[in-house]
Structure formats: C-alpha cells, structure tokens
Write a protein that holds these residues in place. Structure first.
Motif, PDB file in Angstrom:
ATOM      1  N   GLY A 480     -29.111 -27.095 -24.687  1.00  0.00           N
ATOM      2  CA  GLY A 480     -28.876 -26.708 -26.072  1.00  0.00           C
ATOM      3  C   GLY A 480     -27.642 -25.843 -26.212  1.00  0.00           C
ATOM      4  O   GLY A 480     -26.853 -25.624 -25.282  1.00  0.00           O
ATOM      5  N   ASN A 481     -27.458 -25.296 -27.400  1.00  0.00           N
ATOM      6  CA  ASN A 481     -26.293 -24.485 -27.724  1.00  0.00           C
ATOM      7  C   ASN A 481     -26.488 -23.059 -27.234  1.00  0.00           C
ATOM      8  O   ASN A 481     -26.976 -22.200 -27.957  1.00  0.00           O
ATOM      9  CB  ASN A 481     -26.064 -24.508 -29.245  1.00  0.00           C
ATOM     10  N   LEU A 482     -26.109 -22.818 -25.957  1.00  0.00           N
ATOM     11  CA  LEU A 482     -26.227 -21.468 -25.411  1.00  0.00           C
ATOM     12  C   LEU A 482     -25.026 -20.604 -25.755  1.00  0.00           C
ATOM     13  O   LEU A 482     -25.076 -19.387 -25.626  1.00  0.00           O
ATOM     14  CB  LEU A 482     -26.393 -21.533 -23.891  1.00  0.00           C
ATOM     15  N   GLY A 483     -23.925 -21.209 -26.148  1.00  0.00           N
ATOM     16  CA  GLY A 483     -22.756 -20.450 -26.565  1.00  0.00           C
ATOM     17  C   GLY A 483     -22.194 -19.596 -25.458  1.00  0.00           C
ATOM     18  O   GLY A 483     -21.818 -20.087 -24.386  1.00  0.00           O
ATOM     19  N   VAL A 484     -22.155 -18.260 -25.689  1.00  0.00           N
ATOM     20  CA  VAL A 484     -21.510 -17.336 -24.756  1.00  0.00           C
ATOM     21  C   VAL A 484     -22.373 -17.036 -23.540  1.00  0.00           C
ATOM     22  O   VAL A 484     -21.919 -16.340 -22.633  1.00  0.00           O
ATOM     23  CB  VAL A 484     -21.153 -16.022 -25.478  1.00  0.00           C
ATOM     24  N   ILE A 485     -23.609 -17.533 -23.490  1.00  0.00           N
ATOM     25  CA  ILE A 485     -24.474 -17.291 -22.335  1.00  0.00           C
ATOM     26  C   ILE A 485     -24.105 -18.280 -21.249  1.00  0.00           C
ATOM     27  O   ILE A 485     -24.207 -19.494 -21.432  1.00  0.00           O
ATOM     28  CB  ILE A 485     -25.958 -17.439 -22.714  1.00  0.00           C
ATOM     29  N   MET A 486     -23.696 -17.769 -20.096  1.00  0.00           N
ATOM     30  CA  MET A 486     -23.180 -18.625 -19.042  1.00  0.00           C
ATOM     31  C   MET A 486     -24.087 -18.703 -17.824  1.00  0.00           C
ATOM     32  O   MET A 486     -23.778 -19.434 -16.883  1.00  0.00           O
ATOM     33  CB  MET A 486     -21.787 -18.127 -18.605  1.00  0.00           C
ATOM     34  N   SER A 487     -25.207 -17.976 -17.782  1.00  0.00           N
ATOM     35  CA  SER A 487     -26.045 -17.968 -16.587  1.00  0.00           C
ATOM     36  C   SER A 487     -27.514 -17.840 -16.977  1.00  0.00           C
ATOM     37  O   SER A 487     -27.861 -17.432 -18.092  1.00  0.00           O
ATOM     38  CB  SER A 487     -25.656 -16.805 -15.663  1.00  0.00           C
ATOM     39  N   VAL A 488     -28.383 -18.207 -16.018  1.00  0.00           N
ATOM     40  CA  VAL A 488     -29.820 -18.065 -16.224  1.00  0.00           C
ATOM     41  C   VAL A 488     -30.184 -16.590 -16.370  1.00  0.00           C
ATOM     42  O   VAL A 488     -31.037 -16.221 -17.201  1.00  0.00           O
ATOM     43  CB  VAL A 488     -30.588 -18.694 -15.044  1.00  0.00           C
ATOM     44  N   GLU A 489     -29.530 -15.720 -15.590  1.00  0.00           N
ATOM     45  CA  GLU A 489     -29.820 -14.289 -15.666  1.00  0.00           C
ATOM     46  C   GLU A 489     -29.463 -13.734 -17.043  1.00  0.00           C
ATOM     47  O   GLU A 489     -30.182 -12.896 -17.606  1.00  0.00           O
ATOM     48  CB  GLU A 489     -29.055 -13.530 -14.583  1.00  0.00           C
ATOM     49  N   GLY A 490     -28.326 -14.205 -17.609  1.00  0.00           N
ATOM     50  CA  GLY A 490     -27.934 -13.757 -18.939  1.00  0.00           C
ATOM     51  C   GLY A 490     -28.929 -14.198 -20.001  1.00  0.00           C
ATOM     52  O   GLY A 490     -29.246 -13.443 -20.927  1.00  0.00           O
ATOM     53  N   ARG A 491     -29.458 -15.425 -19.854  1.00  0.00           N
ATOM     54  CA  ARG A 491     -30.442 -15.914 -20.822  1.00  0.00           C
ATOM     55  C   ARG A 491     -31.729 -15.097 -20.748  1.00  0.00           C
ATOM     56  O   ARG A 491     -32.304 -14.710 -21.775  1.00  0.00           O
ATOM     57  CB  ARG A 491     -30.733 -17.390 -20.548  1.00  0.00           C
ATOM     58  N   LYS A 492     -32.192 -14.807 -19.533  1.00  0.00           N
ATOM     59  CA  LYS A 492     -33.410 -14.019 -19.381  1.00  0.00           C
ATOM     60  C   LYS A 492     -33.233 -12.600 -19.902  1.00  0.00           C
ATOM     61  O   LYS A 492     -34.136 -12.035 -20.536  1.00  0.00           O
ATOM     62  CB  LYS A 492     -33.835 -13.996 -17.914  1.00  0.00           C
ATOM     63  N   SER A 493     -32.074 -12.001 -19.651  1.00  0.00           N
ATOM     64  CA  SER A 493     -31.828 -10.641 -20.108  1.00  0.00           C
ATOM     65  C   SER A 493     -31.802 -10.581 -21.639  1.00  0.00           C
ATOM     66  O   SER A 493     -32.331  -9.649 -22.253  1.00  0.00           O
ATOM     67  CB  SER A 493     -30.509 -10.130 -19.534  1.00  0.00           C
ATOM     68  N   MET A 494     -31.217 -11.608 -22.256  1.00  0.00           N
ATOM     69  CA  MET A 494     -31.177 -11.647 -23.715  1.00  0.00           C
ATOM     70  C   MET A 494     -32.581 -11.845 -24.296  1.00  0.00           C
ATOM     71  O   MET A 494     -32.935 -11.245 -25.320  1.00  0.00           O
ATOM     72  CB  MET A 494     -30.245 -12.768 -24.174  1.00  0.00           C
ATOM     73  N   LEU A 495     -33.414 -12.660 -23.648  1.00  0.00           N
ATOM     74  CA  LEU A 495     -34.789 -12.854 -24.105  1.00  0.00           C
ATOM     75  C   LEU A 495     -35.609 -11.578 -23.948  1.00  0.00           C
ATOM     76  O   LEU A 495     -36.452 -11.262 -24.799  1.00  0.00           O
ATOM     77  CB  LEU A 495     -35.439 -14.004 -23.331  1.00  0.00           C
ATOM     78  N   ASN A 496     -35.377 -10.835 -22.870  1.00  0.00           N
ATOM     79  CA  ASN A 496     -36.085  -9.557 -22.692  1.00  0.00           C
ATOM     80  C   ASN A 496     -35.714  -8.563 -23.791  1.00  0.00           C
ATOM     81  O   ASN A 496     -36.565  -7.827 -24.304  1.00  0.00           O
ATOM     82  CB  ASN A 496     -35.771  -8.965 -21.325  1.00  0.00           C
ATOM     83  N   LEU A 497     -34.429  -8.535 -24.143  1.00  0.00           N
ATOM     84  CA  LEU A 497     -33.980  -7.645 -25.211  1.00  0.00           C
ATOM     85  C   LEU A 497     -34.615  -8.041 -26.541  1.00  0.00           C
ATOM     86  O   LEU A 497     -35.070  -7.178 -27.307  1.00  0.00           O
ATOM     87  CB  LEU A 497     -32.454  -7.686 -25.309  1.00  0.00           C
ATOM     88  N   ALA A 498     -34.674  -9.341 -26.807  1.00  0.00           N
ATOM     89  CA  ALA A 498     -35.281  -9.810 -28.051  1.00  0.00           C
ATOM     90  C   ALA A 498     -36.776  -9.496 -28.086  1.00  0.00           C
ATOM     91  O   ALA A 498     -37.328  -9.143 -29.139  1.00  0.00           O
ATOM     92  CB  ALA A 498     -35.048 -11.319 -28.201  1.00  0.00           C
ATOM     93  N   GLU A 499     -37.454  -9.606 -26.945  1.00  0.00           N
ATOM     94  CA  GLU A 499     -38.883  -9.297 -26.899  1.00  0.00           C
ATOM     95  C   GLU A 499     -39.127  -7.823 -27.220  1.00  0.00           C
ATOM     96  O   GLU A 499     -40.067  -7.483 -27.957  1.00  0.00           O
ATOM     97  CB  GLU A 499     -39.450  -9.633 -25.524  1.00  0.00           C
ATOM     98  N   ARG A 500     -38.297  -6.937 -26.690  1.00  0.00           N
ATOM     99  CA  ARG A 500     -38.440  -5.511 -26.994  1.00  0.00           C
ATOM    100  C   ARG A 500     -38.191  -5.244 -28.475  1.00  0.00           C
ATOM    101  O   ARG A 500     -38.884  -4.423 -29.094  1.00  0.00           O
ATOM    102  CB  ARG A 500     -37.467  -4.701 -26.125  1.00  0.00           C
ATOM    103  N   MET A 501     -37.229  -5.941 -29.045  1.00  0.00           N
ATOM    104  CA  MET A 501     -36.942  -5.782 -30.473  1.00  0.00           C
ATOM    105  C   MET A 501     -38.138  -6.219 -31.325  1.00  0.00           C
ATOM    106  O   MET A 501     -38.535  -5.522 -32.273  1.00  0.00           O
ATOM    107  CB  MET A 501     -35.704  -6.607 -30.842  1.00  0.00           C
ATOM    108  N   VAL A 502     -38.745  -7.363 -30.984  1.00  0.00           N
ATOM    109  CA  VAL A 502     -39.879  -7.879 -31.743  1.00  0.00           C
ATOM    110  C   VAL A 502     -41.079  -6.949 -31.638  1.00  0.00           C
ATOM    111  O   VAL A 502     -41.764  -6.666 -32.632  1.00  0.00           O
ATOM    112  CB  VAL A 502     -40.240  -9.298 -31.255  1.00  0.00           C
ATOM    113  N   THR A 503     -41.357  -6.458 -30.433  1.00  0.00           N
ATOM    114  CA  THR A 503     -42.492  -5.558 -30.240  1.00  0.00           C
ATOM    115  C   THR A 503     -42.318  -4.274 -31.031  1.00  0.00           C
ATOM    116  O   THR A 503     -43.253  -3.786 -31.683  1.00  0.00           O
ATOM    117  CB  THR A 503     -42.672  -5.240 -28.745  1.00  0.00           C
ATOM    118  N   SER A 504     -41.116  -3.706 -31.002  1.00  0.00           N
ATOM    119  CA  SER A 504     -40.845  -2.476 -31.732  1.00  0.00           C
ATOM    120  C   SER A 504     -41.031  -2.675 -33.234  1.00  0.00           C
ATOM    121  O   SER A 504     -41.618  -1.827 -33.922  1.00  0.00           O
ATOM    122  CB  SER A 504     -39.427  -1.997 -31.431  1.00  0.00           C
ATOM    123  N   PHE A 505     -40.549  -3.787 -33.755  1.00  0.00           N
ATOM    124  CA  PHE A 505     -40.668  -4.047 -35.190  1.00  0.00           C
ATOM    125  C   PHE A 505     -42.117  -4.304 -35.588  1.00  0.00           C
ATOM    126  O   PHE A 505     -42.629  -3.728 -36.558  1.00  0.00           O
ATOM    127  CB  PHE A 505     -39.800  -5.255 -35.564  1.00  0.00           C
TER     128      PHE A 505
END
Length: 729
Positions: A480-505
C-alpha cells in the motif's frame, strides 16, 4: 473292635489339632498319600492289605532343623532329594515325605487362619461404617425446605447438583491453597498494598470554581479506592475463591447453553439477550433479590478473531494490555491483589482481584465502576475461559464511591476456543444489574439497546484490535501507500505512537472518578465541559510539560454514523472543520492499513498553510470503525521527532496532545427500534480538544484561555453541522 474305635477317636482328636504347631518332632503316616505331591508311591501301599496301625515317631531336634532349612528352599522335594536327605538324617524317604507334607498343611492352615482374622476385622469395620451411613441418611434434610428426605426421594437433577457441588468444593479447596501459597510468595517481594495500575494518572491538588476564573482540575487517583476494598484476611480470600469457582461454573453453562431458552434472539442487533425468567430457574442459588431501581442487562455474542488463543489469554490477564486493547470501553483498571498466578507456564487457575471503570466515549454517560475477581481456567485442551465475578459484597458500605451502588456485575467474561491457523472463536457474555437514571436522554436509547456496554461492543472492539495487532506484527512491508515510511521498524514505531495517542484520547473524554468536568455557561444547545491537567517534566512520558486544558461536548446529528465518519477522516474535507488547517492544503505523506475496512488506518498528514507560522505542520491521525462506533483521533507532531519515529526510533520521544471525535449510533431508528449498523439513523458525536495553555506547571489558568477553547469547540461544532446537514439554517 475296641482298639479300632479308640484309634478313630484319637485320629479325630489329632485332626482337630492339625492347625496347631506340630514342630514337636512327631510324625504321622497317613493312609493315603497327599494330593499335593506328584510322586508315584502307589507301590508302597497295597489296597488289598488290611490298614496298618499308625505309628508315631519323634524326630530329633537336629533332623527337624535340617528339614526346616531344606523346606525354605524346596518345599516339594522329589524322590532323589528325599532319599539323599533321608540318608543324611538317618530317616526313610517315606518319613521325609510325610514330614514335608505335614509341614505344608500346617503353613496352609496357619495362613487361612490369619486371613480369616483379617476379613473378620474388615467386616466389622464395614458394618460400623454402614451403620453410620444409615444413621446419616435417616437424619438427612432438604437443603431448600429443611424437611426430612431420603436418597430415594432425590430427583436426578438434585443428585447431579450434589455431584457438581462436590466437584466445585474440591476446586475451591485447591484454589484456596494455591491462593495462599501465591500470596505468600508475592508478599516476600512486595508490600501487601502495592498496586499494578494500567496507566499513570496525574493527580491535581484541588478543585477550582469557574467564577474565580479557574475550572475543574483532574483529581482522584487510587487512594480512596484502595482504602475501601482492602481484603480482611484468609476468610475473605476463601470467599473470593468460592465466588470465582461458582462464577466460572455459571459462565460455562451460559456460554454453552443452546436450545434451552436461556438466550433469546435480538433480531434488531443480530445478537442474543438473556431470558431473565429462565436464568432464575437455571441458577436459583446464584440469584438474589435485585436492588430496587436496577435493571438487568445480559447479552451474548460470538465472533472469530485473528489471534492465537494463548496470546488472547495473555492479554486478558495483563491489566496493562487488556485496558489498552479495550481503551474505548475501559477508562481505568487496577490490579489490587494477585491471589494466584496459575500453574507454571500458563494462566490456568490464575486469580486476580481487580477494579475497573467502563465508559461510553462521552462525559454525559456515567461510568460503571466494578470491583471483581478475574479467574482464568483451562477447561479442556484448546478451550479456555476468563470470568469476572463481582466482589461488591466484600466492599464496605462507606466506600466513598459515587458509582459503587449503581452497578452490580453478574458473572461475565468470555469462552475462548482454539481454531486452526492462529484463529480463535470467542463467545462473550456481559451480565450486569445497573441503574441508568443518570444517563442523559440522548444516550438512553444507545445504552438500553446494548450497543454501549453489551457483549456486541466488546467483541466488535476485540475483532478490530486483533486485526490491528496482526498488521502491526507483520514482518512484511505491505504494497500500500506507505509514503515516507521506508522500513518495517519505522512502520511499527509509527503504529506504537498512534496506539499511545488513541489510548490517551479514549480514556480522557468519558465520565470517570479521576475526571472533574466543569460545565461552562453556554448560550447554545451544546453542553460544553472543561478540565485542567498538570503534567510535570518526565522524560520519556510522551506528554508535554505544563498545564493542559481539556474541553469536550456531545450532541446529536441527523446523519448516519458512516457518513459522518467518512467526512471527518478524509483529508480532502478537513479544511471544512479544522480551523488550524483552514485555507491550507492537506497532503497524506504515509498511510498504514489496520484491517479489512478502509476506514481503519493510520495516516501522517502535512498541512501546507498560507500562515508562515503553520507551514509544514505534521499531523498524526488514526481512524477506526466497527459496528458499535467510530473514532477519528489526531495530534500535531514535531517534524524532527517524527523523523526519529519514521526511521524506527523510540516513539516515546514524541510528545502528544490528542484531539478528535467519537461517533456512536443514536440507538433509535425510524420506528423507534435499535439501529444494527452505522449506515442509517442518526449519530451521537463527541468532540474533544486537549490544548497546552501554559508550559509552567504551577501557573494559574487565565479565564481568557478558557474563553479561547470554548470558542474553538463551538466553532468546530458549527462547521461540522454546516458541512454535513443539508439546508441547515
């Protein structure tokens, strides 16, 4: 003639004494050889000759000792051995034969006598035990009415219940022992009042009045809760174990019940609701008079999820992971006591005393606080169950909790069955008695329908979150359209950040004992509430330092939830409601799919605003949807910190203040019935903002900041109404 009769009389007397010890050296020569021997000595006795007079010979002590020694090794000597032994001892072979025969008979009689004595003792013991049973049966009384009863009067169902009681009693005793041992081990490494809390809570020092230019400040914590529900010792622990075992038995029967009218179909929601009359009939011991003013809410739902059953058990038994996965419905969770960790290597038999608050994403629906024990059990290979059983009966009356009297939780939980290829079948049961008088009118249809707190909401969240976890754990880069994400580690790190954002909200927009919402004066129809939070400088906490002002409101829109969700998540329509991006161009720089529904995704947006100060602003956004509700959550992020995340770095370096929307069906359709999906009917929309108003923690909140935030949320609400409601005046 006289001699013959005397001989017979002597023989009878001797036969009576045959069982006595005849090692006195006398030997009897019988008329007929013993049947025990396989000797051919018939030539030594002539049947046509008159019977000879029996002769009695006394053997010497030496002869007896030698034959005793030989007998131990060979109790049946053959002809050759008898001749050799006779020559050695000065005896005839026939004498040796008779001695061995008599010795064997003696041992046999002695053994039979000992066996008879043992059997007599056993018979007396059984007779005594039987008499005790007869006496107990004669004194048996019915456990329901107290009248005398006999075994013959018992029904098959009662016999089965007694058998189940015996099995449950054994399980209770085993768990009680495990709980005692586990508590002893845990106490050696931590204090008895130490808690495991699902997420950190920032506690303020007071409450402010809006008339003084300040608003309600976040308060609470766990101090009052802990003081109100401390266990009182071994007796309380045993009661908890008994409740857990009985609750597990009830959950199992409810989960497996089929065709007995315990569950009735709800065609509107395509789910099952509990038949209260049948429940009382099937579980008379579990039911008690329902407190006045409480209504019963029971539902069951089954779903297949993409998660291994063991991993699912691990999440349910870990308070941090459980509350994060169900952050939309669990606003706060605490493990108060671990009574048993289960057997080595898994959670079979694990017991945890917990407290949790369950919420609807709006401050206008009171949260449901429950104090319960969570019990995990392996039923058969590949089939697990986790049950929550209320412990409100052990909570002191003066607990100080405003919600303690509004909810009583019957045995609730889930049955998990292993399926091939890493899938699991989950049957979820929710059963509560609750007082919903404090729920605002616009949310009553939703709460009454079961979409707010029922089993359908739990399994919908579970199914969506399992898909999300499957995507985050994938080691392959999607096409899919990953755009500026170039690695599996970058994708996982971005998902972890989003999960923390969702939980906080998700955990900050509902009603809770740790939230102190204050209503603002408003000239419009919306009820706007605000609250302040103070965050200290904590490296790696993921929060900005200073005073944060939170504002939230909920209102009804005559728009289907699906249409409203698509409007709010689309970057092309963002400028219609987002004041910060108004007039700017919103570009999606990265996109990560989180499930089969295209609405479940994480995006990184860039806003190119004509305002120089806002140029190149980055926004992290996650949208999620299921049949019971939808979220669009976003937060501005620093570009330098986001580059670290995109390269696979630690996501905790990014400070977030999430804002966004929660959308749920309004619960009533054109004919007044519940809405089974998000495609029709109206919507209940919650709008929430979290804004840093001062970077100094001890700063006083100015009234101007409150006015600015009030204007911001009112303007956003008005923009949304104009965009989604046609012909609005």
């Amino acid at each position: 003639m006289y001699g013959s009769q005397n001989h017979k009389r002597m023989l009878e007397m001797f036969e009576k004494e045959l069982g006595r010890d005849r090692d006195d050296g006398f030997e009897i020569e019988p008329d007929v050889p013993s049947g025990d021997d396989n000797d051919n000595d018939n030539d030594e006795q002539q049947s046509n000759q008159p019977p000879k007079k029996r002769s009695y010979r006394r053997h010497t002590q030496h002869q007896i000792q030698e034959m005793e020694v030989f007998f131990k090794h060979c109790p049946h000597p053959d002809d050759k051995q008898r001749k050799e032994l006779g020559l050695q001892l000065g005896l005839e072979p026939l004498q040796v034969k008779f001695w061995f025969q008599n010795k064997r008979t003696q041992l046999k009689v002695q053994s039979e006598r000992e066996e008879n004595e043992f059997l007599k003792a056993e018979i007396e013991k059984l007779r005594s035990e039987m008499n005790r049973y007869k006496e107990a049966i004669s004194n048996t009384t019915c456990h329901l009415c107290g009248t005398p009863a006999t075994v013959g009067e018992m029904s098959y169902e009662e016999q089965q219940l007694r058998l189940e009681n015996a099995l449950l009693r054994k399980e209770i005793e085993r768990l009680a022992e495990d709980a005692t041992e586990s508590h002893t081990n845990i106490s050696s490494t931590q204090t008895s009042n130490q808690l495991v809390v699902s997420r950190s809570v920032d506690v303020g020092n007071g409450k402010y009045n809006i008339n003084n230019g300040m608003v309600g400040e976040a308060y609470g914590g766990n101090g009052e809760l802990v003081r109100s529900i401390q266990l009182q010792g071994v007796e309380d622990k045993r009661k908890i174990v008994e409740l857990a075992v009985l609750g597990m038995d009830e959950l199992t029967k409810l989960a497996l019940a089929n065709g007995n009218n315990l569950w009735l179909p709800n065609n509107n929601l395509n789910t099952e609701i509990l038949n209260e009359d049948e429940y009382v009939r099937h579980f008379p011991r579990a039911t008690a008079p329902k407190p006045l003013g409480l209504r019963t809410d029971g539902s069951r739902e089954s779903v297949v999820v993409i998660m291994n059953h063991i991993n699912l058990i691990d999440i349910l038994m870990d308070v941090n992971r459980w509350s994060s996965m169900f952050s939309g419905v669990v606003s706060r969770a605490v493990t108060l006591k671990v009574l048993s960790t289960g057997v080595a290597g898994n959670y079979n038999g694990a017991l945890q005393v917990m407290s949790a608050e369950f919420q609807v994403p709006s401050p206008f629906v009171p949260s449901r606080e429950n104090y319960f024990v969570r019990y995990c059990k392996l039923h058969v290979d590949g089939v697990w169950a986790v049950v929550d059983v209320s412990l409100d009966s052990l909570r002191p009356a003066a607990s100080g909790s405003s919600t303690a009297s509004r909810t009583q939780r019957r045995p609730s939980g889930c049955f998990i069955q292993e399926l091939p290829n890493g899938y699991s079948k989950v049957t979820w049961i929710e059963h509560v008695e609750v007082d919903d008088k404090m729920v605002q009118n616009i949310y009553k249809p939703l709460v009454d329908s079961g979409l707010a707190y029922g089993a359908k909401r739990w399994v919908a969240i579970l199914q969506r979150q399992c898909e999300r976890l499957a995507c985050s754990m994938s080691s392959n880069m999607p096409t899919g359209n990953l755009g500026v994400i170039m690695s599996v580690e970058g994708r996982k790190s971005m998902l972890n950040l989003a999960e923390r954002m969702v939980t906080s909200f998700s955990t900050s927009i509902g009603d809770s004992t740790i939230h102190a919402w204050t209503s603002l004066p408003s000239n419009g129809p919306e009820d706007i509430r605000v609250m302040t939070k103070k965050y200290n400088d904590e490296p790696g906490s993921g929060r900005p330092t200073g005073v944060v002002l939170s504002t939230v409101t909920s209102f009804w829109l005559p728009v289907p939830p699906k249409r409203l969700f698509d409007f709010l998540r689309n970057q092309n329509s963002r400028s219609q409601w987002d004041i910060l991006s108004s007039g700017g161009i919103v570009q999606e720089m990265a996109h990560i799919a989180n499930g089969h529904d295209p609405g479940n995704c994480v995006s990184l947006l860039r806003v190119n605003s004509p305002n120089i100060g806002q140029s190149n602003m980055l926004i992290l956004q996650e949208s999620s949807t299921d049949i019971t509700g939808s979220y669009v959550i976003y937060a501005p992020v620093d570009m330098a910190a986001m580059n670290v995340v995109l390269n696979g770095g630690d996501s905790n370096c990014v400070a977030l203040l999430p804002s966004g929307f929660a959308i749920v069906p309004d619960g009533s359709g054109p004919n007044g019935g519940p809405i089974p999906d998000l495609l029709s009917g109206g919507s209940l929309l919650t709008v929430a903002f979290h804004i840093l108003v001062d970077s100094v923690t001890n700063a006083r909140l100015a009234l101007g900041s409150v006015t600015t935030v009030n204007t911001l949320i009112k303007s956003t609400v008005e923009r949304i109404k104009v965009a989604v409601i046609p012909n609005i005046t």
